[in-house]
Motif scaffolding. Structure first.
Motif, PDB file in Angstrom:
ATOM      1  N   ARG A  45       0.882  -1.220   0.016  1.00 10.41           N
ATOM      2  CA  ARG A  45       0.062   0.065   0.150  1.00 10.41           C
ATOM      3  C   ARG A  45       0.928   1.480   0.208  1.00 10.41           C
ATOM      4  NH1 ARG A  45      -2.918  -0.530   4.873  1.00 10.41           N
ATOM      5  NH2 ARG A  45      -2.619  -2.753   5.019  1.00 10.41           N
ATOM      6  N   LEU A  46       1.839   1.107   0.892  1.00  3.36           N
ATOM      7  CA  LEU A  46       2.770   2.363   0.903  1.00  3.36           C
ATOM      8  C   LEU A  46       3.510   2.580  -0.694  1.00  3.36           C
ATOM      9  CD1 LEU A  46       4.344   4.866   2.341  1.00  3.36           C
ATOM     10  CD2 LEU A  46       5.980   2.924   2.960  1.00  3.36           C
ATOM     11  N   LEU A  47       3.828   1.492  -1.218  1.00  2.00           N
ATOM     12  CA  LEU A  47       4.556   1.745  -2.540  1.00  2.00           C
ATOM     13  C   LEU A  47       3.426   2.287  -3.518  1.00  2.00           C
ATOM     14  CD1 LEU A  47       6.776   1.260  -4.431  1.00  2.00           C
ATOM     15  CD2 LEU A  47       6.121  -1.232  -4.619  1.00  2.00           C
ATOM     16  N   LEU A  48       2.056   1.951  -3.585  1.00  2.00           N
ATOM     17  CA  LEU A  48       1.120   2.314  -4.418  1.00  2.00           C
ATOM     18  C   LEU A  48       0.921   3.861  -3.942  1.00  2.00           C
ATOM     19  CD1 LEU A  48      -1.371  -0.693  -4.469  1.00  2.00           C
ATOM     20  CD2 LEU A  48       0.192   0.165  -6.358  1.00  2.00           C
ATOM     21  N   ASP A  49       0.846   4.145  -2.776  1.00  2.00           N
ATOM     22  CA  ASP A  49       0.882   5.492  -2.454  1.00  2.00           C
ATOM     23  C   ASP A  49       1.740   6.619  -2.802  1.00  2.00           C
ATOM     24  OD1 ASP A  49      -1.715   5.038  -1.426  1.00  2.00           O
ATOM     25  OD2 ASP A  49      -0.871   4.956   0.732  1.00  2.00           O
ATOM     26  N   VAL A  50       2.974   6.033  -2.772  1.00  2.00           N
ATOM     27  CA  VAL A  50       4.223   6.756  -3.270  1.00  2.00           C
ATOM     28  C   VAL A  50       4.185   6.810  -4.647  1.00  2.00           C
ATOM     29  CG1 VAL A  50       6.763   6.829  -3.315  1.00  2.00           C
ATOM     30  CG2 VAL A  50       5.684   6.347  -1.326  1.00  2.00           C
ATOM     31  N   ARG A  51       3.821   6.149  -5.361  1.00  2.00           N
ATOM     32  CA  ARG A  51       3.980   5.941  -6.851  1.00  2.00           C
ATOM     33  C   ARG A  51       2.709   6.984  -7.454  1.00  2.00           C
ATOM     34  NH1 ARG A  51       4.179  -0.267  -8.983  1.00  2.00           N
ATOM     35  NH2 ARG A  51       6.507  -0.344  -8.929  1.00  2.00           N
ATOM     36  N   ALA A  52       1.650   7.067  -6.638  1.00  2.00           N
ATOM     37  CA  ALA A  52       0.553   7.837  -6.947  1.00  2.00           C
ATOM     38  C   ALA A  52       0.789   9.136  -6.519  1.00  2.00           C
ATOM     39  CB  ALA A  52      -0.671   7.341  -6.457  1.00  2.00           C
ATOM     40  N   GLY A  53       1.821   9.419  -5.980  1.00  2.00           N
ATOM     41  CA  GLY A  53       1.896  10.965  -5.288  1.00  2.00           C
ATOM     42  C   GLY A  53       1.103  11.220  -3.966  1.00  2.00           C
ATOM     43  N   ARG A  54       0.569  10.388  -3.569  1.00  2.00           N
ATOM     44  CA  ARG A  54      -0.217  10.681  -2.259  1.00  2.00           C
ATOM     45  C   ARG A  54       0.465  10.811  -0.946  1.00  2.00           C
ATOM     46  NH1 ARG A  54      -4.026   6.684  -5.166  1.00  2.00           N
ATOM     47  NH2 ARG A  54      -2.752   5.190  -3.746  1.00  2.00           N
ATOM     48  N   VAL A  55       1.654  10.552  -0.990  1.00  2.00           N
ATOM     49  CA  VAL A  55       2.551  10.438   0.210  1.00  2.00           C
ATOM     50  C   VAL A  55       3.896  11.371  -0.037  1.00  2.00           C
ATOM     51  CG1 VAL A  55       3.883   9.204   1.749  1.00  2.00           C
ATOM     52  CG2 VAL A  55       2.009   8.111   0.950  1.00  2.00           C
ATOM     53  N   ASN A  56       4.283  12.199   0.727  1.00  2.00           N
ATOM     54  CA  ASN A  56       5.267  13.100   0.613  1.00  2.00           C
ATOM     55  C   ASN A  56       6.259  12.702   1.525  1.00  2.00           C
ATOM     56  OD1 ASN A  56       4.429  14.454  -1.980  1.00  2.00           O
ATOM     57  ND2 ASN A  56       3.108  15.637  -0.484  1.00  2.00           N
ATOM     58  N   GLU A  57       6.164  12.075   2.516  1.00  2.00           N
ATOM     59  CA  GLU A  57       7.255  11.808   3.489  1.00  2.00           C
ATOM     60  C   GLU A  57       6.830  10.372   4.285  1.00  2.00           C
ATOM     61  OE1 GLU A  57       8.578  14.900   6.120  1.00  2.00           O
ATOM     62  OE2 GLU A  57       7.994  13.789   7.878  1.00  2.00           O
ATOM     63  N   ILE A  58       7.778   9.678   4.317  1.00  2.00           N
ATOM     64  CA  ILE A  58       7.657   8.097   5.007  1.00  2.00           C
ATOM     65  C   ILE A  58       8.648   8.106   6.010  1.00  2.00           C
ATOM     66  CG2 ILE A  58       6.750   7.212   2.877  1.00  2.00           C
ATOM     67  CD1 ILE A  58       9.520   6.061   2.542  1.00  2.00           C
ATOM     68  N   ARG A  59       8.400   7.086   6.915  1.00  2.00           N
ATOM     69  CA  ARG A  59       9.303   6.800   7.880  1.00  2.00           C
ATOM     70  C   ARG A  59       9.568   5.078   7.621  1.00  2.00           C
ATOM     71  NH1 ARG A  59       7.148   8.425  13.850  1.00  2.00           N
ATOM     72  NH2 ARG A  59       8.529   6.484  14.235  1.00  2.00           N
ATOM     73  N   LEU A  60      10.707   4.698   7.875  1.00  2.00           N
ATOM     74  CA  LEU A  60      10.835   3.509   7.339  1.00  2.00           C
ATOM     75  C   LEU A  60      10.939   2.336   8.694  1.00  2.00           C
ATOM     76  CD1 LEU A  60      14.193   3.644   5.045  1.00  2.00           C
ATOM     77  CD2 LEU A  60      11.875   3.346   4.545  1.00  2.00           C
ATOM     78  N   ASP A  61      11.110   2.916   9.674  1.00  2.00           N
ATOM     79  CA  ASP A  61      10.926   2.306  11.128  1.00  2.00           C
ATOM     80  C   ASP A  61      10.352   3.153  12.165  1.00  2.00           C
ATOM     81  OD1 ASP A  61      11.272   0.494  12.938  1.00  2.00           O
ATOM     82  OD2 ASP A  61      13.364   0.423  13.206  1.00  2.00           O
TER      83      ASP A  61
END
Length: 72
Positions: A45-61
């Motif tokens: 889901r995170l990968l899809l959101d990043v690809r679609a441009g819905r996410v601008n910041e993530i935390r890996l852990d």
């Protein structure tokens, strides 16, 4: 808090490596999620959101204060 700036393409590549590792592929730079189906689904889901441009910041852990800011 540490902040790392990466392009969207770099983040997608990082997430694809994490996904391959979770499914038993090659090791990656980020902490592996194991073979837990819920974690793999969250990664999908995170990968899809990043690809679609819905996410601008993530935390890996969740335990780490490092944030990755996505630049376009």
């Amino acid at each position: 808090m540490n902040r790392i700036f990466m392009t969207r393409e770099e983040v997608i590549h990082l997430l694809l490596e994490a996904h391959a590792t979770a499914r038993g592929g090659v090791p990656t730079l980020i902490k592996p999620v194991g073979r837990d189906p819920a974690k793999i689904e969250a990664l999908d889901r995170l990968l899809l959101d990043v690809r679609a441009g819905r996410v601008n910041e993530i935390r890996l852990d969740a335990e780490d204060s490092t944030h990755i800011a996505i630049t376009d």
